[in-house]
Design a protein around this motif. Sequence first.
Motif, short mmCIF file in Angstrom:
data_model
loop_
_atom_site.label_atom_id
_atom_site.label_comp_id
_atom_site.label_asym_id
_atom_site.label_seq_id
_atom_site.Cartn_x
_atom_site.Cartn_y
_atom_site.Cartn_z
N VAL A 26 0.87 -1.18 0.00
CA VAL A 26 0.00 0.00 0.00
C VAL A 26 0.91 1.23 0.00
N VAL A 27 0.74 2.07 -1.01
CA VAL A 27 1.58 3.25 -1.19
C VAL A 27 0.69 4.48 -1.22
N ASP A 28 1.04 5.47 -0.40
CA ASP A 28 0.24 6.70 -0.39
C ASP A 28 0.73 7.68 -1.45
N SER A 29 0.07 8.83 -1.55
CA SER A 29 0.40 9.81 -2.60
C SER A 29 1.79 10.40 -2.42
N ALA A 30 2.38 10.28 -1.22
CA ALA A 30 3.74 10.77 -0.97
C ALA A 30 4.79 9.70 -1.26
N GLY A 31 4.33 8.50 -1.69
CA GLY A 31 5.27 7.43 -2.01
C GLY A 31 5.69 6.58 -0.82
N ARG A 32 5.04 6.76 0.32
CA ARG A 32 5.37 5.97 1.51
C ARG A 32 4.64 4.63 1.47
N ILE A 33 5.24 3.63 2.10
CA ILE A 33 4.67 2.29 2.15
C ILE A 33 4.11 2.01 3.54
N LEU A 34 2.98 1.32 3.59
CA LEU A 34 2.31 0.98 4.83
C LEU A 34 2.77 -0.40 5.29
N LEU A 35 3.27 -0.49 6.52
CA LEU A 35 3.72 -1.76 7.07
C LEU A 35 3.14 -1.96 8.46
N GLN A 36 3.03 -3.21 8.85
CA GLN A 36 2.58 -3.56 10.19
C GLN A 36 3.65 -4.40 10.87
N ARG A 37 3.77 -4.25 12.19
CA ARG A 37 4.64 -5.14 12.96
C ARG A 37 3.76 -6.28 13.44
N CYS A 60 -9.43 -10.43 -1.02
CA CYS A 60 -8.68 -10.87 0.15
C CYS A 60 -7.67 -9.81 0.58
N ALA A 61 -6.92 -9.27 -0.38
CA ALA A 61 -5.92 -8.23 -0.07
C ALA A 61 -6.59 -7.00 0.54
N VAL A 62 -7.73 -6.59 -0.01
CA VAL A 62 -8.46 -5.44 0.51
C VAL A 62 -8.95 -5.72 1.93
N ARG A 63 -9.55 -6.88 2.16
CA ARG A 63 -10.07 -7.24 3.49
C ARG A 63 -8.94 -7.31 4.52
N GLU A 64 -7.87 -8.01 4.17
CA GLU A 64 -6.75 -8.16 5.11
C GLU A 64 -6.13 -6.81 5.46
N THR A 65 -6.01 -5.93 4.48
CA THR A 65 -5.45 -4.61 4.75
C THR A 65 -6.33 -3.84 5.71
N ARG A 66 -7.65 -3.88 5.49
CA ARG A 66 -8.59 -3.20 6.39
C ARG A 66 -8.50 -3.79 7.79
N GLU A 67 -8.51 -5.12 7.89
CA GLU A 67 -8.47 -5.77 9.20
C GLU A 67 -7.18 -5.48 9.96
N GLY A 70 -6.46 -0.86 9.35
CA GLY A 70 -7.51 0.15 9.47
C GLY A 70 -7.80 0.92 8.20
N TYR A 71 -7.03 0.64 7.13
CA TYR A 71 -7.21 1.38 5.88
C TYR A 71 -8.02 0.60 4.85
N GLY A 110 -9.47 5.36 2.10
CA GLY A 110 -10.26 5.69 3.27
C GLY A 110 -9.73 4.98 4.50
N GLY A 111 -10.43 5.18 5.60
CA GLY A 111 -10.04 4.56 6.85
C GLY A 111 -9.00 5.38 7.59
N HIS A 112 -8.46 4.78 8.64
CA HIS A 112 -7.44 5.45 9.45
C HIS A 112 -6.55 4.40 10.10
N LEU A 113 -5.36 4.80 10.45
CA LEU A 113 -4.36 3.93 11.03
C LEU A 113 -4.88 3.26 12.30
N ALA A 114 -4.80 1.92 12.35
CA ALA A 114 -5.26 1.17 13.52
C ALA A 114 -4.52 -0.16 13.59
N VAL A 115 -4.20 -0.59 14.80
CA VAL A 115 -3.61 -1.91 14.98
C VAL A 115 -4.74 -2.92 15.18
N SER A 116 -4.40 -4.19 15.02
CA SER A 116 -5.38 -5.27 15.21
C SER A 116 -4.78 -6.28 16.17
#
Length: 155
Positions: A26-37, A60-67, A70-71, A110-116
Amino acid sequence: MARRDYEDDPDAPKANSLVPAASAVVVDSAGRILLQRRADNGMWALPGGAMHIGESLPDCAVRETREETGYDVEIIGIVGTYTNPRHVFAYDDGEVRQEFSICFLARPVGGHLAVSEESTDVQWFEATEVDALPMVPSIRKRVNDWRDGNVPAAR
Protein backbone atom coordinates in the motif's frame (compact mmCIF):
# COMPACT_ATOMS: atom_id res chain seq x y z
CA MET A 1 -1.26 -18.40 16.85
CA ALA A 2 2.55 -18.36 16.66
CA ARG A 3 4.33 -19.22 13.45
CA ARG A 4 7.87 -19.71 12.25
CA ASP A 5 9.02 -18.97 8.71
CA TYR A 6 11.46 -21.27 6.95
CA GLU A 7 12.96 -20.36 3.59
CA ASP A 8 15.50 -22.57 1.82
CA ASP A 9 16.17 -24.29 5.15
CA PRO A 10 17.05 -28.01 4.87
CA ASP A 11 15.77 -28.54 8.43
CA ALA A 12 12.32 -27.09 7.69
CA PRO A 13 9.35 -29.34 8.38
CA LYS A 14 7.56 -30.77 5.36
CA ALA A 15 4.51 -28.84 4.14
CA ASN A 16 1.11 -30.38 4.86
CA SER A 17 -1.11 -27.64 3.40
CA LEU A 18 -1.29 -25.12 0.58
CA VAL A 19 -3.52 -22.10 1.09
CA PRO A 20 -4.04 -19.23 -1.39
CA ALA A 21 -3.10 -15.89 0.17
CA ALA A 22 -2.80 -12.24 -0.78
CA SER A 23 -0.78 -9.32 0.47
CA ALA A 24 -0.65 -5.65 -0.45
CA VAL A 25 2.03 -3.06 -0.97
CA VAL A 26 0.00 0.00 0.00
CA VAL A 27 1.58 3.25 -1.19
CA ASP A 28 0.24 6.70 -0.39
CA SER A 29 0.40 9.81 -2.60
CA ALA A 30 3.74 10.77 -0.97
CA GLY A 31 5.27 7.43 -2.01
CA ARG A 32 5.37 5.97 1.51
CA ILE A 33 4.67 2.29 2.15
CA LEU A 34 2.31 0.98 4.83
CA LEU A 35 3.72 -1.76 7.07
CA GLN A 36 2.58 -3.56 10.19
CA ARG A 37 4.64 -5.14 12.96
CA ARG A 38 3.27 -8.67 13.28
CA ALA A 39 2.18 -9.85 16.72
CA ASP A 40 3.21 -13.46 16.00
CA ASN A 41 6.88 -12.88 15.11
CA GLY A 42 7.63 -9.21 15.86
CA MET A 43 8.74 -8.56 12.27
CA TRP A 44 7.56 -5.78 9.97
CA ALA A 45 5.35 -7.05 7.16
CA LEU A 46 2.87 -6.15 4.49
CA PRO A 47 -0.79 -6.59 5.34
CA GLY A 48 -2.07 -9.90 4.04
CA GLY A 49 -3.39 -13.34 4.79
CA ALA A 50 -5.33 -16.37 3.66
CA MET A 51 -8.15 -16.15 1.14
CA HIS A 52 -11.63 -17.10 2.34
CA ILE A 53 -14.08 -19.25 0.38
CA GLY A 54 -16.28 -16.95 -1.68
CA GLU A 55 -13.78 -14.14 -2.15
CA SER A 56 -11.27 -13.31 -4.87
CA LEU A 57 -7.57 -12.77 -4.20
CA PRO A 58 -7.90 -8.97 -4.74
CA ASP A 59 -10.85 -8.94 -2.31
CA CYS A 60 -8.68 -10.87 0.15
CA ALA A 61 -5.92 -8.23 -0.07
CA VAL A 62 -8.46 -5.44 0.51
CA ARG A 63 -10.07 -7.24 3.49
CA GLU A 64 -6.75 -8.16 5.11
CA THR A 65 -5.45 -4.61 4.75
CA ARG A 66 -8.59 -3.20 6.39
CA GLU A 67 -8.47 -5.77 9.20
CA GLU A 68 -4.76 -5.39 9.94
CA THR A 69 -4.15 -1.65 9.36
CA GLY A 70 -7.51 0.15 9.47
CA TYR A 71 -7.21 1.38 5.88
CA ASP A 72 -9.54 0.80 2.96
CA VAL A 73 -7.56 0.35 -0.24
CA GLU A 74 -8.04 0.13 -3.98
CA ILE A 75 -6.03 -2.44 -5.93
CA ILE A 76 -4.13 -0.77 -8.78
CA GLY A 77 -1.68 -3.46 -9.87
CA ILE A 78 0.21 -6.62 -9.09
CA VAL A 79 3.65 -6.66 -7.50
CA GLY A 80 4.17 -10.36 -8.17
CA THR A 81 3.39 -13.99 -7.49
CA TYR A 82 5.28 -15.79 -4.75
CA THR A 83 5.14 -19.58 -4.79
CA ASN A 84 8.51 -20.84 -3.54
CA PRO A 85 7.96 -24.50 -2.51
CA ARG A 86 11.02 -24.18 -0.24
CA HIS A 87 9.28 -21.49 1.82
CA VAL A 88 6.96 -22.81 4.52
CA PHE A 89 5.22 -21.40 7.59
CA ALA A 90 5.08 -23.74 10.60
CA TYR A 91 2.21 -22.94 12.98
CA ASP A 92 2.00 -24.09 16.58
CA ASP A 93 -1.12 -26.16 15.79
CA GLY A 94 0.93 -28.48 13.52
CA GLU A 95 0.04 -26.92 10.18
CA VAL A 96 3.01 -26.39 7.87
CA ARG A 97 1.88 -24.21 5.00
CA GLN A 98 3.66 -23.92 1.65
CA GLU A 99 3.75 -20.35 0.41
CA PHE A 100 1.30 -19.40 -2.36
CA SER A 101 0.68 -15.67 -2.46
CA ILE A 102 -0.17 -12.91 -4.89
CA CYS A 103 1.08 -9.50 -3.82
CA PHE A 104 -0.97 -6.56 -5.06
CA LEU A 105 -0.15 -2.88 -5.38
CA ALA A 106 -2.77 -0.71 -3.68
CA ARG A 107 -3.48 2.85 -2.69
CA PRO A 108 -5.42 4.05 0.36
CA VAL A 109 -8.94 5.37 -0.29
CA GLY A 110 -10.26 5.69 3.27
CA GLY A 111 -10.04 4.56 6.85
CA HIS A 112 -7.44 5.45 9.45
CA LEU A 113 -4.36 3.93 11.03
CA ALA A 114 -5.26 1.17 13.52
CA VAL A 115 -3.61 -1.91 14.98
CA SER A 116 -5.38 -5.27 15.21
CA GLU A 117 -4.91 -8.41 17.26
CA GLU A 118 -2.51 -9.52 14.49
CA SER A 119 -0.34 -6.39 14.71
CA THR A 120 1.39 -4.44 17.46
CA ASP A 121 2.18 -1.38 15.34
CA VAL A 122 1.19 0.06 11.96
CA GLN A 123 3.19 2.84 10.30
CA TRP A 124 3.92 4.59 7.02
CA PHE A 125 7.59 4.45 5.97
CA GLU A 126 9.69 6.21 3.37
CA ALA A 127 11.11 3.66 0.92
CA THR A 128 14.62 4.44 2.18
CA GLU A 129 13.65 3.55 5.78
CA VAL A 130 12.62 -0.01 4.98
CA ASP A 131 16.12 -1.52 4.82
CA ALA A 132 16.68 -0.96 8.55
CA LEU A 133 13.47 -2.76 9.57
CA PRO A 134 13.48 -6.39 10.75
CA MET A 135 11.59 -8.38 8.09
CA VAL A 136 11.46 -12.00 6.91
CA PRO A 137 13.17 -12.53 3.53
CA SER A 138 9.96 -13.26 1.62
CA ILE A 139 8.39 -9.94 2.67
CA ARG A 140 11.61 -8.06 1.96
CA LYS A 141 11.57 -9.55 -1.57
CA ARG A 142 8.07 -8.19 -2.19
CA VAL A 143 9.01 -4.75 -0.85
CA ASN A 144 12.19 -4.74 -2.95
CA ASP A 145 10.27 -5.81 -6.05
CA TRP A 146 8.04 -2.76 -5.57
CA ARG A 147 10.80 -0.37 -4.51
CA ASP A 148 13.23 -1.39 -7.24
CA GLY A 149 10.71 -0.32 -9.85
CA ASN A 150 9.49 -3.72 -10.95
CA VAL A 151 5.90 -2.42 -10.66
CA PRO A 152 4.26 0.95 -11.35
CA ALA A 153 4.11 3.58 -8.60
CA ALA A 154 0.81 4.61 -7.01
CA ARG A 155 -1.17 7.29 -8.81
